[in-house]
Design an enzyme around this catalytic site. Structure first.
Site, PDB file in Angstrom:
ATOM      1  N   ARG A 131     -27.096  80.885  48.200  1.00 52.31           N
ATOM      2  CA  ARG A 131     -27.993  81.461  47.193  1.00 52.31           C
ATOM      3  C   ARG A 131     -29.371  81.711  47.772  1.00 52.31           C
ATOM      4  O   ARG A 131     -30.125  82.550  47.278  1.00 52.31           O
ATOM      5  CB  ARG A 131     -28.127  80.506  46.002  1.00 52.31           C
ATOM      6  N   CYS A 172     -29.895  73.276  34.894  1.00 52.73           N
ATOM      7  CA  CYS A 172     -29.217  73.286  36.196  1.00 52.73           C
ATOM      8  C   CYS A 172     -29.385  71.879  36.778  1.00 52.73           C
ATOM      9  O   CYS A 172     -29.931  70.988  36.135  1.00 52.73           O
ATOM     10  CB  CYS A 172     -29.824  74.350  37.114  1.00 52.73           C
ATOM     11  N   ARG A 196     -30.428  81.751  36.857  1.00 53.96           N
ATOM     12  CA  ARG A 196     -31.438  81.588  35.806  1.00 53.96           C
ATOM     13  C   ARG A 196     -32.519  82.648  35.873  1.00 53.96           C
ATOM     14  O   ARG A 196     -33.118  83.004  34.861  1.00 53.96           O
ATOM     15  CB  ARG A 196     -32.150  80.252  35.892  1.00 53.96           C
ATOM     16  N   ILE A 242     -42.916  68.464  39.526  1.00 55.44           N
ATOM     17  CA  ILE A 242     -42.580  69.736  38.878  1.00 55.44           C
ATOM     18  C   ILE A 242     -41.268  69.654  38.098  1.00 55.44           C
ATOM     19  O   ILE A 242     -41.187  70.105  36.959  1.00 55.44           O
ATOM     20  CB  ILE A 242     -42.477  70.883  39.934  1.00 55.44           C
ATOM     21  N   LEU A 301     -41.910  78.363  27.173  1.00 49.76           N
ATOM     22  CA  LEU A 301     -43.245  78.938  27.440  1.00 49.76           C
ATOM     23  C   LEU A 301     -43.161  80.466  27.565  1.00 49.76           C
ATOM     24  O   LEU A 301     -44.057  81.194  27.137  1.00 49.76           O
ATOM     25  CB  LEU A 301     -43.843  78.324  28.705  1.00 49.76           C
ATOM     26  N   PRO A 305     -36.276  74.616  30.535  1.00 55.41           N
ATOM     27  CA  PRO A 305     -36.373  75.465  29.335  1.00 55.41           C
ATOM     28  C   PRO A 305     -37.181  76.741  29.620  1.00 55.41           C
ATOM     29  O   PRO A 305     -37.818  76.859  30.678  1.00 55.41           O
ATOM     30  CB  PRO A 305     -37.120  74.572  28.352  1.00 55.41           C
ATOM     31  N   VAL A 306     -37.130  77.669  28.684  1.00 49.59           N
ATOM     32  CA  VAL A 306     -37.937  78.893  28.813  1.00 49.59           C
ATOM     33  C   VAL A 306     -38.852  79.032  27.599  1.00 49.59           C
ATOM     34  O   VAL A 306     -39.289  80.126  27.247  1.00 49.59           O
ATOM     35  CB  VAL A 306     -37.055  80.143  28.976  1.00 49.59           C
ATOM     36  N   ASP A 322     -40.122  73.229  46.269  1.00 51.13           N
ATOM     37  CA  ASP A 322     -38.925  73.747  46.950  1.00 51.13           C
ATOM     38  C   ASP A 322     -38.821  73.264  48.383  1.00 51.13           C
ATOM     39  O   ASP A 322     -37.832  73.526  49.057  1.00 51.13           O
ATOM     40  CB  ASP A 322     -38.919  75.282  46.933  1.00 51.13           C
TER      41      ASP A 322
HETATM   42  C1  EPZ Z   1     -39.503  79.188  40.149  1.00 50.55           C
HETATM   43  O1  EPZ Z   1     -38.662  78.687  39.132  1.00 50.55           O
HETATM   44  C2  EPZ Z   1     -38.640  79.259  41.401  1.00 50.55           C
HETATM   45  N1  EPZ Z   1     -37.524  80.172  41.176  1.00 50.55           N
HETATM   46  C3  EPZ Z   1     -38.117  77.853  41.736  1.00 50.55           C
HETATM   47  O2  EPZ Z   1     -37.389  77.951  42.960  1.00 50.55           O
HETATM   48  C4  EPZ Z   1     -39.319  76.931  41.954  1.00 50.55           C
HETATM   49  O3  EPZ Z   1     -38.861  75.625  42.201  1.00 50.55           O
HETATM   50  C5  EPZ Z   1     -40.209  76.937  40.697  1.00 50.55           C
HETATM   51  O4  EPZ Z   1     -40.609  78.292  40.390  1.00 50.55           O
HETATM   52  C6  EPZ Z   1     -41.466  76.102  40.871  1.00 50.55           C
HETATM   53  O5  EPZ Z   1     -42.209  76.599  41.951  1.00 50.55           O
HETATM   54  C7  EPZ Z   1     -37.742  81.508  41.271  1.00 50.55           C
HETATM   55  O6  EPZ Z   1     -38.856  81.958  41.506  1.00 50.55           O
HETATM   56  C8  EPZ Z   1     -36.545  82.402  41.049  1.00 50.55           C
HETATM   57  P1  EPZ Z   1     -41.346  77.171  36.582  1.00 50.55           P
HETATM   58  P2  EPZ Z   1     -39.175  78.723  37.582  1.00 50.55           P
HETATM   59  O7  EPZ Z   1     -41.228  78.029  35.370  1.00 50.55           O
HETATM   60  O8  EPZ Z   1     -39.987  79.939  37.359  1.00 50.55           O
HETATM   61  C9  EPZ Z   1     -41.031  73.802  33.243  1.00 50.55           C
HETATM   62  C10 EPZ Z   1     -35.589  77.626  44.404  1.00 50.55           C
HETATM   63  O9  EPZ Z   1     -35.129  76.592  44.927  1.00 50.55           O
HETATM   64  N2  EPZ Z   1     -40.967  74.934  32.299  1.00 50.55           N
HETATM   65  O10 EPZ Z   1     -42.579  77.281  37.412  1.00 50.55           O
HETATM   66  O11 EPZ Z   1     -37.986  78.495  36.720  1.00 50.55           O
HETATM   67  C11 EPZ Z   1     -39.795  73.759  34.132  1.00 50.55           C
HETATM   68  O12 EPZ Z   1     -38.765  73.055  33.476  1.00 50.55           O
HETATM   69  C12 EPZ Z   1     -35.989  77.613  42.945  1.00 50.55           C
HETATM   70  O13 EPZ Z   1     -35.761  78.716  45.009  1.00 50.55           O
HETATM   71  C13 EPZ Z   1     -40.968  74.660  30.932  1.00 50.55           C
HETATM   72  O14 EPZ Z   1     -41.006  73.505  30.510  1.00 50.55           O
HETATM   73  O15 EPZ Z   1     -40.098  77.440  37.546  1.00 50.55           O
HETATM   74  C14 EPZ Z   1     -40.309  73.033  35.341  1.00 50.55           C
HETATM   75  O16 EPZ Z   1     -40.286  71.649  35.102  1.00 50.55           O
HETATM   76  C15 EPZ Z   1     -35.688  76.275  42.280  1.00 50.55           C
HETATM   77  N3  EPZ Z   1     -40.904  75.704  30.050  1.00 50.55           N
HETATM   78  C16 EPZ Z   1     -41.765  73.501  35.449  1.00 50.55           C
HETATM   79  O17 EPZ Z   1     -42.108  74.003  34.158  1.00 50.55           O
HETATM   80  C17 EPZ Z   1     -40.869  77.007  30.471  1.00 50.55           C
HETATM   81  O18 EPZ Z   1     -40.837  77.924  29.616  1.00 50.55           O
HETATM   82  C18 EPZ Z   1     -41.983  74.619  36.468  1.00 50.55           C
HETATM   83  O19 EPZ Z   1     -41.079  75.662  36.153  1.00 50.55           O
HETATM   84  C19 EPZ Z   1     -40.878  77.262  31.867  1.00 50.55           C
HETATM   85  C20 EPZ Z   1     -40.933  76.209  32.753  1.00 50.55           C
END
Ligand code: EPZ
Length: 428
Positions: free
Chosen positions: A407, A125, A101, A337, A134, A131-132, A315
């Site tokens: 991973r 996943c 992702r 989260i 934001l 989602p993305v 994490d």
């Molecule tokens: C990063 O994921 C990390 N991955 C994740 O680590 C980590 O768990 C997460 O940050 C939170 O700390 C990497 O850095 C590669 P978020 P990311 O955007 O950026 C929601 C691991 O095990 N959200 O901070 O994808 C989302 O669904 C992985 O190493 C939206 O709704 O996390 C989640 O509930 C797992 N819309 C929350 O926000 C969006 O556009 C936090 O997501 C973006 C996110």
């Protein structure tokens, strides 16, 4: 499909080298797209996700080599050389993005450098829909035109991106990183409010600054970026992995051993240290790392709520739950989260853990001992929590689907076996 076999009950003693942070390396690799000069990244871990990002960048035209072709065992000796002087493609295809992702992190840099990007929607996943939206709303605020067609994000900014005030309604690590990388080459000023403060975001901001970006407020929830015409090359050392550090700290705690985590930095794991200290684990800063052991022999149940940095990292939630399953007393774990990050619970329960899930919270009542069992890994951090439980359990544990482990954990079996664990991989 590879499996890992563990015979538990052995306290771990010795030293574990901590590798560079996967979640810093991935955005840093994407940042190489922002310049036509050489970007050298030192201390990258040798992980499946890092290889996936390298594969994607090569498809976009980035020339990549590692130490001129000779593989270095220790991540500290590794130098990844990236040259994005000739980007030939702006599409991140579905078959790459669905596997990793974080590929969505090429969206911001491609828009900034090429004014166009076609990135497959990552899809969900095991831990959530993820989602993305934001990311996309923020890119539109920077002047990009975004369309979703046939599962792809079609983004374009023919005249280049224009700085703006982006306010994230909730903290997003990837969203902050994507917008930061887009903003450094946008025209004018961008302010990111409610920015993620994770150390990996800070590491990216420091690297971008070294490339010539103008960023204020690094480490805070408000980043102020003045766009510049171009960025130059850089050599940057990736910070140590705080989640790998926390995972091996739990290995010391759950087995009642004593481990020196070489290269670990206390300032990256303060929330983990605070919580585990209250559970009866002691952390001592030494010249070349952090030593972890139990304070007085027992582990106490303590409550946990995951939060964005500087709070307790999501994490580390699964690993902490494995430790709480053998603690004295009860612990309530609340996951704020992700909406589905308790996939390790039914597997820990198969090993004798007493856990009840109520929505976003789980009550764990400590049991005197876990018993080994065949279990199934479902996602990266759930898989390491099952390994940790297996290290403490009586008897044999077989963890299936350990490709999840690869991973995010470099040479996990080797690092643990060198400290006395009876653990090895069963290649099917
Ligand atoms: C990063 O994921 C990390 N991955 C994740 O680590 C980590 O768990 C997460 O940050 C939170 O700390 C990497 O850095 C590669 P978020 P990311 O955007 O950026 C929601 C691991 O095990 N959200 O901070 O994808 C989302 O669904 C992985 O190493 C939206 O709704 O996390 C989640 O509930 C797992 N819309 C929350 O926000 C969006 O556009 C936090 O997501 C973006 C996110």
């Amino acid at each position: 499909m590879d499996r890992v076999r563990i015979v538990g009950g052995k306290p771990l003693y010795g030293e574990i080298p901590i590798s560079g942070a996967k979640n810093a390396g991935l955005p840093l690799m994407a940042a190489s797209l922002l310049t036509n000069e050489a970007v050298h990244l030192v201390n990258l871990p040798h992980l499946a996700d890092i290889s996936s990002m390298a594969h994607l960048l090569r498809e976009l035209g980035v020339k990549i080599s590692m130490n001129g072709g000779t593989f270095q065992r220790e991540s500290a000796n590794r130098k990844l050389e990236l040259d994005a002087s000739n980007i030939v493609e702006t599409t991140a295809p579905y078959d790459v993005v669905r596997k990793m992702r974080a590929s969505v992190l090429v969206l911001g840099p491609l828009l900034a450098r090429e004014h166009a990007a076609r990135v497959s929607l990552p899809g969900g996943c095991a831990i959530g829909t993820r989602p993305v939206d934001l990311h996309l709303k923020a890119m539109e605020q920077l002047g990009a035109k975004i369309e979703l067609t046939e599962g792809y994000i079609e983004a374009s900014a023919p005249g280049g991106l224009v700085g703006n005030h982006v306010v994230f309604p909730s903290v997003t690590v990837g969203g902050t990183e994507n917008v930061l990388m887009a903003a450094v080459l946008a025209s004018g000023e961008t302010v990111i409010s409610n920015a993620a403060r994770e150390p990996e975001v800070t590491d990216l901001a420091h690297c971008l600054t070294a490339m010539g970006a103008k960023i204020e407020g690094i480490g805070t929830d408000t980043l102020r970026i003045q766009g510049v015409e171009r960025l130059q090359g850089v050599e940057h050392a990736v910070l140590p992995d705080r989640i790998e550090t926390g995972s091996y700290a739990v290995a010391a705690a759950i087995t009642g051993g004593d481990l020196l985590l070489r290269g670990a930095r206390m300032n990256l794991i303060e929330a983990t240290v605070d919580l585990l200290s209250r559970a009866g684990i002691s952390f001592t800063e030494e010249t070349d790392g952090v030593r972890v052991t139990r304070t007085d022999g027992r582990v106490r149940g303590v409550d946990l709520m995951t939060e964005p940095f500087p709070g307790f990292p999501t994490d580390m939630q699964a690993q902490f739950m494995a430790l709480m399953s053998i603690a004295d007393g009860a612990s309530m774990v609340t996951e704020t989260i992700f909406e589905n990050r308790f996939m390790h619970v039914p597997e820990l329960s198969r090993m004798g853990a007493d856990i009840n899930v109520h929505g976003a919270s789980a009550i764990i009542r400590g049991v005197p001992a876990l018993s080994g069992a065949p279990v199934m890994a479902t996602d990266l951090r759930a898989s390491v929590s099952l390994v940790l439980a297996g290290l403490a359990a009586e008897g044999e544990t077989i963890v299936n689907r350990v490709y999840h482990l690869d991973r995010g954990y470099e040479r996990l079996e080797e690092k643990l076996a060198r400290c006395g664990a009876e653990i090895h991989r069963l290649a099917d």
